[in-house]
Design an enzyme around this catalytic site. Structure first.
Site, mmCIF file in Angstrom:
data_model
loop_
_atom_site.group_PDB
_atom_site.id
_atom_site.type_symbol
_atom_site.label_atom_id
_atom_site.label_comp_id
_atom_site.label_asym_id
_atom_site.label_seq_id
_atom_site.Cartn_x
_atom_site.Cartn_y
_atom_site.Cartn_z
ATOM 1 N N GLY A 180 5.082 5.123 0.381
ATOM 2 C CA GLY A 180 4.002 4.202 0.036
ATOM 3 C C GLY A 180 2.977 4.812 -0.895
ATOM 4 N N GLU A 181 2.218 3.947 -1.539
ATOM 5 C CA GLU A 181 1.111 4.393 -2.389
ATOM 6 C C GLU A 181 -0.191 4.053 -1.649
ATOM 7 O OE1 GLU A 181 0.258 6.223 -4.967
ATOM 8 O OE2 GLU A 181 -1.779 5.510 -4.612
ATOM 9 N N CYS A 237 12.329 8.941 -6.749
ATOM 10 C CA CYS A 237 11.891 8.821 -5.347
ATOM 11 C C CYS A 237 12.732 7.808 -4.575
ATOM 12 C CB CYS A 237 10.417 8.413 -5.329
ATOM 13 S SG CYS A 237 9.768 8.181 -3.671
ATOM 14 N N CYS A 245 8.690 5.064 -8.943
ATOM 15 C CA CYS A 245 8.963 6.392 -9.517
ATOM 16 C C CYS A 245 10.469 6.647 -9.500
ATOM 17 C CB CYS A 245 8.222 7.480 -8.739
ATOM 18 S SG CYS A 245 6.430 7.266 -8.785
ATOM 19 N N CYS A 290 7.723 0.908 -1.115
ATOM 20 C CA CYS A 290 6.711 1.201 -2.138
ATOM 21 C C CYS A 290 7.082 0.431 -3.390
ATOM 22 C CB CYS A 290 6.715 2.708 -2.431
ATOM 23 S SG CYS A 290 5.485 3.230 -3.649
ATOM 24 N N SER A 341 -2.459 11.580 -1.230
ATOM 25 C CA SER A 341 -1.732 11.798 -2.482
ATOM 26 C C SER A 341 -1.507 10.470 -3.187
ATOM 27 C CB SER A 341 -0.391 12.468 -2.159
ATOM 28 O OG SER A 341 0.380 12.629 -3.320
ATOM 29 N N CYS A 398 2.734 14.330 8.128
ATOM 30 C CA CYS A 398 2.817 13.558 6.888
ATOM 31 C C CYS A 398 3.129 12.120 7.272
ATOM 32 C CB CYS A 398 3.921 14.144 6.008
ATOM 33 S SG CYS A 398 4.242 13.183 4.524
ATOM 34 N N GLU A 411 8.941 6.314 8.404
ATOM 35 C CA GLU A 411 9.132 7.684 8.855
ATOM 36 C C GLU A 411 7.880 8.533 8.685
ATOM 37 O OE1 GLU A 411 12.605 8.345 6.320
ATOM 38 O OE2 GLU A 411 11.390 9.803 5.225
ATOM 39 N N ASN A 461 13.561 17.283 -5.074
ATOM 40 C CA ASN A 461 14.576 17.121 -4.052
ATOM 41 C C ASN A 461 15.540 16.034 -4.541
ATOM 42 O OD1 ASN A 461 15.854 16.797 -1.521
ATOM 43 N ND2 ASN A 461 13.936 17.409 -0.535
ATOM 44 N N LEU A 486 1.234 14.358 -10.560
ATOM 45 C CA LEU A 486 1.098 14.429 -12.014
ATOM 46 C C LEU A 486 2.488 14.481 -12.673
ATOM 47 C CD1 LEU A 486 -0.750 14.796 -14.491
ATOM 48 C CD2 LEU A 486 -0.941 17.211 -13.902
ATOM 49 N N HIS A 487 3.247 15.483 -12.334
ATOM 50 C CA HIS A 487 4.659 15.592 -12.698
ATOM 51 C C HIS A 487 4.976 15.694 -14.184
ATOM 52 C CE1 HIS A 487 5.066 14.881 -8.528
ATOM 53 N NE2 HIS A 487 5.285 13.595 -8.527
ATOM 54 N N CYS A 524 10.688 12.416 1.544
ATOM 55 C CA CYS A 524 10.512 11.183 0.809
ATOM 56 C C CYS A 524 11.475 10.034 1.107
ATOM 57 C CB CYS A 524 10.573 11.481 -0.691
ATOM 58 S SG CYS A 524 9.662 12.923 -1.131
HETATM 59 N N1 SAH Z 1 2.556 7.405 -3.652
HETATM 60 C C1 SAH Z 1 1.897 8.651 -3.401
HETATM 61 C C2 SAH Z 1 2.282 9.318 -2.094
HETATM 62 C C3 SAH Z 1 3.717 9.257 -1.681
HETATM 63 S S1 SAH Z 1 4.873 10.231 -2.601
HETATM 64 C C4 SAH Z 1 2.110 9.588 -4.572
HETATM 65 O O1 SAH Z 1 2.725 9.184 -5.545
HETATM 66 O O2 SAH Z 1 1.596 10.688 -4.545
HETATM 67 C C5 SAH Z 1 4.490 11.877 -2.081
HETATM 68 C C6 SAH Z 1 4.920 12.940 -3.050
HETATM 69 O O3 SAH Z 1 6.339 13.122 -3.007
HETATM 70 C C7 SAH Z 1 4.582 12.612 -4.489
HETATM 71 O O4 SAH Z 1 4.077 13.728 -5.138
HETATM 72 C C8 SAH Z 1 5.933 12.210 -5.021
HETATM 73 O O5 SAH Z 1 5.951 12.264 -6.404
HETATM 74 C C9 SAH Z 1 6.834 13.205 -4.318
HETATM 75 N N2 SAH Z 1 8.245 12.896 -4.359
HETATM 76 C C10 SAH Z 1 8.857 11.699 -4.340
HETATM 77 N N3 SAH Z 1 10.190 11.820 -4.441
HETATM 78 C C11 SAH Z 1 10.442 13.144 -4.513
HETATM 79 C C12 SAH Z 1 11.631 13.915 -4.637
HETATM 80 N N4 SAH Z 1 12.843 13.334 -4.699
HETATM 81 N N5 SAH Z 1 11.508 15.256 -4.688
HETATM 82 C C13 SAH Z 1 10.292 15.841 -4.615
HETATM 83 N N6 SAH Z 1 9.135 15.179 -4.502
HETATM 84 C C14 SAH Z 1 9.208 13.836 -4.464
#
Ligand code: SAH
Length: 344
Positions: A157-158, A117, A114, A110, A189, A103, A90, A288, A213-214, A331
């Protein structure tokens, strides 16, 4: 051989092999990367014979849009594309005052795991090629009729886990002989892989780099992101500093606020200390919630308070506008629900 993943000089060499002069390769490159055609038959300044040879030896990668959802709130459009091996990915088109942003996904699924996600739940199926990344943008521009001025590699994806294809993608995307989206308008990202960040810093393609970072420390980060067990946060932060030193690009830090996990005032203060001395911008993202996990969004007062604390420490910070919230634009959720359906 994927012709749309080739640099112009490689395409010139490739065409030489079939007896074609350099200017033909330039014409083809322009059809692919400027006019964005989806078939050889549209390349009307090539002979029929050449078009047939190309069809036979260099099948074109063209993504097929199989579904799209339009947000009634803000015009965001989410596209589901089918790849030639029937997998789906997507991509999202977001319309802002300053221009249109797409985007894109960098992998099918992936493997970073995380916990909050949706994209990682089925693991990584495969990497995307450079042309599959490019074509998400090309198809969206053709289907929507909207000019794309910004690209963010923030979909499924990363990107640094698909490094070579990513770099190829960025070089072609920012090529002045192609669609010519400058590196300054491209954001990558990453969840934070130090050696790849340094490698990217040395490529001389100064894209904006964003770190997911989170968390203000590695203890909390480990709870959210398995990658934090592999690399210490201090290593990732050092690699980001190096990226800034090499490219001069202001760094972005993304911070998903999750109720009861990383959204307390003390976390905001700790984050401010962590970012001291970095030329950066912090993007606060209300998480989200996805149906497979129990994470909850922090309430808006708490998010505001978090922001105020960072500002007190003179950190540039914005709360990310939630685009397309009515179409599940976040996501991997459309892809996930499509796959859940088609496997039933
Ligand atoms: N793998 C890369 C890029 C893809 S994720 C990365 O980690 O940055 C893109 C962004 O969406 C990241 O910041 C990720 O942490 C965030 N993301 C993933 N799931 C999410 C969710 N449920 N709510 C908000 N942001 C989310």
């Amino acid at each position: 051989m994927d012709i749309k993943s080739l640099y112009l000089d490689e395409l010139i060499n490739e065409m030489k092999k079939i007896g074609q002069p350099a200017f033909r390769a330039k014409q083809i490159y322009e059809w692919l990367h400027v006019k964005l055609v989806g078939s050889y038959d549209e390349m009307t300044n090539l002979s029929k014979e050449l078009r047939n040879t190309l069809k036979e030896h260099y099948p074109l990668t063209v993504l097929e849009a199989v579904d799209s959802l339009v947000s009634e709130k803000d015009g965001t459009i989410k596209y589901l594309f089918r790849l030639k091996d029937d997998r789906v990915i997507e991509s999202v088109l977001m319309k802002y005052h300053h221009g249109n942003s797409v985007c894109i996904s960098s992998q099918v699924g992936c493997r970073m795991g995380c916990t909050f996600c949706a994209s990682t739940i089925g693991g990584r199926e495969r990497d995307l090629t450079a042309s599959e990344m490019l074509d998400q943008i090309y198809r969206i521009q053709m289907i929507s009729g909207e000019r794309v001025s910004n690209v963010v590699v923030m979909g499924t994806g990363e990107p640094l886990d698909n490094y070579d294809n990513l770099v190829r993608f960025i070089r072609i995307l920012s090529d002045s002989a192609g669609i010519n989206i400058s590196a300054r308008n491209i954001t990558v990202s990453t969840c934070g892989i130090p050696d790849k960040i340094r490698q990217l810093a040395d490529e001389e393609i100064p894209v904006t780099l964003a770190l997911s970072l989170h968390a203000p420390n590695n203890e909390i980060r480990k709870k959210l992101m398995p990658i934090a067990r592999q690399y210490e946060l201090s290593d990732v932060m050092e690699a980001f500093r190096y990226y800034y030193e090499r490219t001069g690009r202001r760094l972005t830090f993304e911070y998903c606020l999750t109720e009861g996990i990383n959204d307390e005032e003390e976390h905001a203060r700790e984050l401010s200390r962590l970012l001291r001395g970095y030329n950066c911008h912090v993007n606060l993202i209300p998480i989200n919630p996805i149906k497979e996990r129990s994470f909850l969004k922090s309430d808006s007062n708490k998010i505001q308070k978090f922001k105020n604390i960072l500002e007190k420490y003179r950190i540039n910070v914005t709360i990310r506008r939630e685009m397309g919230s009515d179409i599940n634009a976040a996501c991997g959720q459309l892809r996930k629900s499509y796959m859940d359906h088609s496997s039933k």
